[in-house]
Design a protein around this motif. Structure first.
Motif, PDB file in Angstrom:
ATOM      1  N   GLU A  41       0.855  -1.191   0.000  1.00 41.18           N
ATOM      2  CA  GLU A  41       0.000   0.000   0.000  1.00 41.18           C
ATOM      3  C   GLU A  41       0.896   1.248   0.000  1.00 41.18           C
ATOM      4  O   GLU A  41       1.985   1.229   0.598  1.00 41.18           O
ATOM      5  N   LYS A 114     -10.144   0.735  -2.164  1.00 41.99           N
ATOM      6  CA  LYS A 114     -10.195   0.280  -0.760  1.00 41.99           C
ATOM      7  C   LYS A 114     -11.571   0.554  -0.135  1.00 41.99           C
ATOM      8  O   LYS A 114     -12.069   1.679  -0.173  1.00 41.99           O
ATOM      9  N   CYS A 156      -4.908  -3.566   3.217  1.00 42.33           N
ATOM     10  CA  CYS A 156      -4.532  -3.198   4.591  1.00 42.33           C
ATOM     11  C   CYS A 156      -5.673  -3.301   5.613  1.00 42.33           C
ATOM     12  O   CYS A 156      -6.048  -4.400   6.001  1.00 42.33           O
ATOM     13  N   TYR A 157      -6.254  -2.184   6.027  1.00 40.11           N
ATOM     14  CA  TYR A 157      -7.271  -2.159   7.090  1.00 40.11           C
ATOM     15  C   TYR A 157      -8.443  -3.078   6.756  1.00 40.11           C
ATOM     16  O   TYR A 157      -9.121  -3.586   7.665  1.00 40.11           O
ATOM     17  N   ARG A 160      -9.327  -6.426   8.637  1.00 39.39           N
ATOM     18  CA  ARG A 160     -10.067  -6.535   9.893  1.00 39.39           C
ATOM     19  C   ARG A 160     -11.555  -6.838   9.676  1.00 39.39           C
ATOM     20  O   ARG A 160     -12.316  -6.912  10.651  1.00 39.39           O
ATOM     21  N   THR A 183       0.566  -0.154  10.763  1.00 40.54           N
ATOM     22  CA  THR A 183       1.419   0.567  11.715  1.00 40.54           C
ATOM     23  C   THR A 183       2.232  -0.425  12.559  1.00 40.54           C
ATOM     24  O   THR A 183       1.819  -1.577  12.769  1.00 40.54           O
ATOM     25  N   THR A 186       0.004  -1.445  15.790  1.00 40.17           N
ATOM     26  CA  THR A 186      -1.109  -2.375  15.559  1.00 40.17           C
ATOM     27  C   THR A 186      -0.609  -3.662  14.906  1.00 40.17           C
ATOM     28  O   THR A 186      -1.187  -4.726  15.093  1.00 40.17           O
TER      29      THR A 186
HETATM   30  N1  LIG Z   1      -3.271   1.937   6.168  1.00 40.00           N
HETATM   31  C1  LIG Z   1      -3.998   1.130   6.897  1.00 40.00           C
HETATM   32  O1  LIG Z   1      -5.051   0.686   6.489  1.00 40.00           O
HETATM   33  C2  LIG Z   1      -3.436   0.799   8.243  1.00 40.00           C
HETATM   34  C3  LIG Z   1      -4.157  -0.339   8.913  1.00 40.00           C
HETATM   35  C4  LIG Z   1      -3.576  -0.693  10.232  1.00 40.00           C
HETATM   36  O2  LIG Z   1      -2.459  -0.326  10.584  1.00 40.00           O
HETATM   37  C5  LIG Z   1      -4.391  -1.484  11.140  1.00 40.00           C
HETATM   38  O3  LIG Z   1      -3.971  -1.684  12.282  1.00 40.00           O
HETATM   39  O4  LIG Z   1      -5.486  -1.942  10.750  1.00 40.00           O
END
Ligand SMILES: NC(=O)CCC(=O)C(=O)O
Length: 283
Positions: A41, A114, A156-157, A160, A183, A186
């Motif tokens: 990313e 995204k 990335c995020y 979750r 990060t 995290t």
């Molecule tokens: N750029 C992001 O999406 C960071 C995501 C991230 O660090 C996380 O903990 O989730």
């Protein structure tokens, strides 16, 4: 068996410097035999004040980042996934955090914007992240057929939010990519466990290319780019710093796991009325 590669970088705000950092790493992955190469990313622009300008340049005749990706893909005869770049859907609009896929002829074949933007408080120097200030929200899930199998796109995020990954599996994904700028804080807490969970739930290979180190401006990312197999095993991973991870994915292994434990066939939607009934009973 198909070789795939994840590239780990420490990008900064200088686009040309980032492309100069990426080029030899892409060449290294191609020389090792990778057929599909994933960049992280924000590989071309990390921590910039104005992402809008960068996005506008990609809508103009210049297209410095898009052309770079296309040229690298055709030069090395690889499928290249450009982790994310700021790219509006039309000139003058807000950029999206956009992942572009190029085939081995250098043709753009897919685009994923995204879905989940990182608007989060993180306890590293009390930083606030507000991606929605710079980017618009994506609204579609995207899979693309490649020589290494059907690839699901995420950024990335997104990792979750398991429902996205289940949807990618249902759309036929065999490999899901997660280009990231996770990060350091995290990442230490959640990176590997999230990637492994998404691999186990979907029974897909998960290829994650992260930013990894201390960036100009002081932000720190976690690194540990990796490939996880459909059983949830981390097959290989990097530490921090620039690097290339090259590993093979095996469709026989994937099919065996899916045949022995067919979770996709066993999936049942939890009926909403069952949740209401349980709540009433506890009243
Ligand atoms: N750029 C992001 O999406 C960071 C995501 C991230 O660090 C996380 O903990 O989730």
């Amino acid at each position: 068996m198909h070789l795939v590669a994840a590239i780990q970088m420490i990008s900064g705000p200088d686009v040309q410097a980032n492309l100069d950092q990426a080029a030899p790493l892409i060449a290294q992955a191609a020389q090792a035999g990778a057929k599909l190469v994933l960049l992280p990313e924000c590989f071309a622009a990390f921590g910039n004040r104005s992402l809008k300008e960068i996005g506008e340049a990609e809508c103009s005749g210049q297209q410095p980042i898009t052309r770079f990706l296309s040229r690298q893909a055709s030069k090395h005869g690889i499928w290249l996934i450009g982790g994310s770049i700021p790219l509006p859907r039309a000139a003058g609009k807000k950029p999206m955090a956009c992942c572009l896929v190029f085939d081995d002829q250098g043709q753009q074949v897919a685009r994923y914007d995204k879905l989940h933007l990182f608007d989060v408080e993180v306890e590293d120097n009390h930083r606030s992240y507000r991606e929605s200030k710079d980017y618009g929200y994506g609204d579609a899930i995207v899979c693309v057929d490649t020589p290494v199998g059907r690839v699901g796109l995420s950024i990335c995020y997104d990792v979750r939010f398991p429902e996205l990954y289940v949807a990618l599996r249902q759309a036929g994904a065999e490999l899901i990519v997660v280009p990231s700028a996770f990060t350091a804080v995290t990442g230490a807490a959640h990176w590997e466990v999230l990637l492994r969970a998404r691999a186990i739930e979907t029974q897909c290979y998960i290829l994650a290319a992260n930013q990894g180190g201390l960036h100009p401006g002081g932000r720190e990312t976690f690194g540990r780019s990796c490939l996880v197999d459909p059983w949830g095993e981390v097959m290989d991973s990097l530490t921090t710093g620039e690097g290339v991870l090259c590993q093979s994915i095996d469709h026989d292994h994937l099919n065996t796991i899916r045949a022995r434990m067919p979770v996709d066939r066993h999936r049942r939607l939890v009926p909403a009325q069952a949740i209401v009934a349980a709540a009433k009973e506890s009243d």
